[in-house]
Enzyme design. Sequence first.
Site, PDB file in Angstrom:
ATOM      1  N   ALA A  58       0.926  -1.293   0.156  1.00 25.96           N
ATOM      2  CA  ALA A  58      -0.007  -0.070   0.043  1.00 25.96           C
ATOM      3  C   ALA A  58       0.855   1.233   0.049  1.00 25.96           C
ATOM      4  O   ALA A  58       2.284   1.136   0.374  1.00 25.96           O
ATOM      5  CB  ALA A  58      -0.766   0.188   1.196  1.00 25.96           C
ATOM      6  N   GLN A 107       1.049   3.400   2.285  1.00 22.71           N
ATOM      7  CA  GLN A 107       1.935   3.536   3.490  1.00 22.71           C
ATOM      8  C   GLN A 107       2.546   2.140   3.768  1.00 22.71           C
ATOM      9  O   GLN A 107       2.852   2.047   5.056  1.00 22.71           O
ATOM     10  CB  GLN A 107       1.177   4.184   4.487  1.00 22.71           C
ATOM     11  CG  GLN A 107       0.661   5.437   4.263  1.00 22.71           C
ATOM     12  CD  GLN A 107       1.810   6.569   4.345  1.00 22.71           C
ATOM     13  OE1 GLN A 107       2.862   6.031   4.365  1.00 22.71           O
ATOM     14  NE2 GLN A 107       1.662   7.985   4.182  1.00 22.71           N
ATOM     15  N   SER A 108       2.897   1.356   2.772  1.00 25.90           N
ATOM     16  CA  SER A 108       3.684   0.186   3.398  1.00 25.90           C
ATOM     17  C   SER A 108       4.778   0.301   3.972  1.00 25.90           C
ATOM     18  O   SER A 108       5.871   0.801   3.733  1.00 25.90           O
ATOM     19  CB  SER A 108       3.923  -0.787   2.048  1.00 25.90           C
ATOM     20  OG  SER A 108       4.752  -1.849   2.249  1.00 25.90           O
ATOM     21  N   ASN A 109       4.909  -0.301   5.168  1.00 22.71           N
ATOM     22  CA  ASN A 109       6.236  -0.378   6.011  1.00 22.71           C
ATOM     23  C   ASN A 109       7.337  -1.426   5.291  1.00 22.71           C
ATOM     24  O   ASN A 109       8.405  -0.981   5.300  1.00 22.71           O
ATOM     25  CB  ASN A 109       5.935  -1.413   7.275  1.00 22.71           C
ATOM     26  CG  ASN A 109       4.793  -0.482   8.328  1.00 22.71           C
ATOM     27  OD1 ASN A 109       4.894   0.827   8.680  1.00 22.71           O
ATOM     28  ND2 ASN A 109       4.009  -0.970   8.832  1.00 22.71           N
ATOM     29  N   ALA A 119       7.409  -1.737   1.890  1.00 26.05           N
ATOM     30  CA  ALA A 119       8.248  -0.938   1.104  1.00 26.05           C
ATOM     31  C   ALA A 119       9.236  -0.201   1.464  1.00 26.05           C
ATOM     32  O   ALA A 119      10.217   0.110   0.886  1.00 26.05           O
ATOM     33  CB  ALA A 119       6.996  -0.290   0.091  1.00 26.05           C
TER      34      ALA A 119
END
Length: 353
Positions: A80, A82-84, A86
């Site tokens: 997403a 706000q992916s941690n 990524a």
Amino acid sequence: MTVSEAKTLLTKLPKADLGFFPTPLHKLKNLSDEFNINLYMKRDDFSGRNLFGGNKIRKLEYLLGDALERHCDYVFTYGATQSNHAMQTAAAARSLGMTPVLYLVAIVPPDKNDIRSNLLLDQIFGAEIHVVEMKDGESEEDAENRSFEMAKERMKELNSLGHLCYDIPMGGANEIGSAAFIEGYAELCEQLEALNLTPDYIFHATGTGGTMAGLAAGNVLLGSRSNIVSVNVSKKNEQYLIDTADLATKSLRLIGSNQSVYYETDLHMDLNYYAPGYEQPNEASTEAIRHLARTEGILTDPVYTGKALAGLFDYARSGRLSPNSTVIFWHTGGTTALFAESSILGSLRMPLV
Ligand SMILES: *Cc1c(COP(=O)(O)O)cnc(C)c1O
């Protein structure tokens, strides 16, 4: 199998050095007293080279170890906006001299004039960022599948320019990434052994299932009997358990074990705390985040750890944890979400009076 035998099995996998391990394990004294249990926190939020670590650093040590061995210079991954995962991939790739390429589905659409939290960090790390906007009526899964197709095209382009791309699935959830949590489980047992303890319960947030698979595989490999409660952060069905058991077994094969993980007996997910959905807060998680902060001075996040914590608190308050049992809360990171969009924070953010 002993902890050191399990660790020896893992040494056959290539590994990059990306963080600080073992991560700390410490007692939560005030909550232990409140709930009449022995509550410890495993700090995988302190795993990385920044304040913004998390459970993905553990997985990335093995994933990017593999990427280095294959001489890749570009690293692709998905999540997403706000992916941690990524964001941690971007940081890790940079530290190894690779270029991160991120395909991020805008489940919560970012404000283009106020980029925040992990998406901001992705920009600072200089990741090649592709925001995949959701089409009207499109499901999250369809948008994700579309992002995989877009990435394939980009990989072809980079290949034709002589680059080698390493493709990491969402959450780093494949047998290599999950194997890292076999090591994580062994690491926890080793720390507890020094205290003459064994883990009766482990609570953690589960998303893609990679962490859950590795912990369950570790539990089976070591022949221990931890009750691992995997608190879901989004809606899942039985297929999720079947796939996660399969992933766990694949990780065991990868390190040369012929044991298997069975979903009926070895996995326990709890769907009672995710509602209404991914990146959508609820009252119980908001309360849990505040309660931990106000009793122990420790921060968790509304997307993952807050929901797992709500589960732990509910089990404790409703008498589902045996008195004096050793309970581990696995802090998987994610606190950058405290600085994300308002809809992710919900009522955690209050007007000043
Ligand atoms: C990704 C993530 C999880 C879930 O881990 P999975 O291996 O994807 O199930 C839990 N907590 C945080 C903070 C995460 O970023």
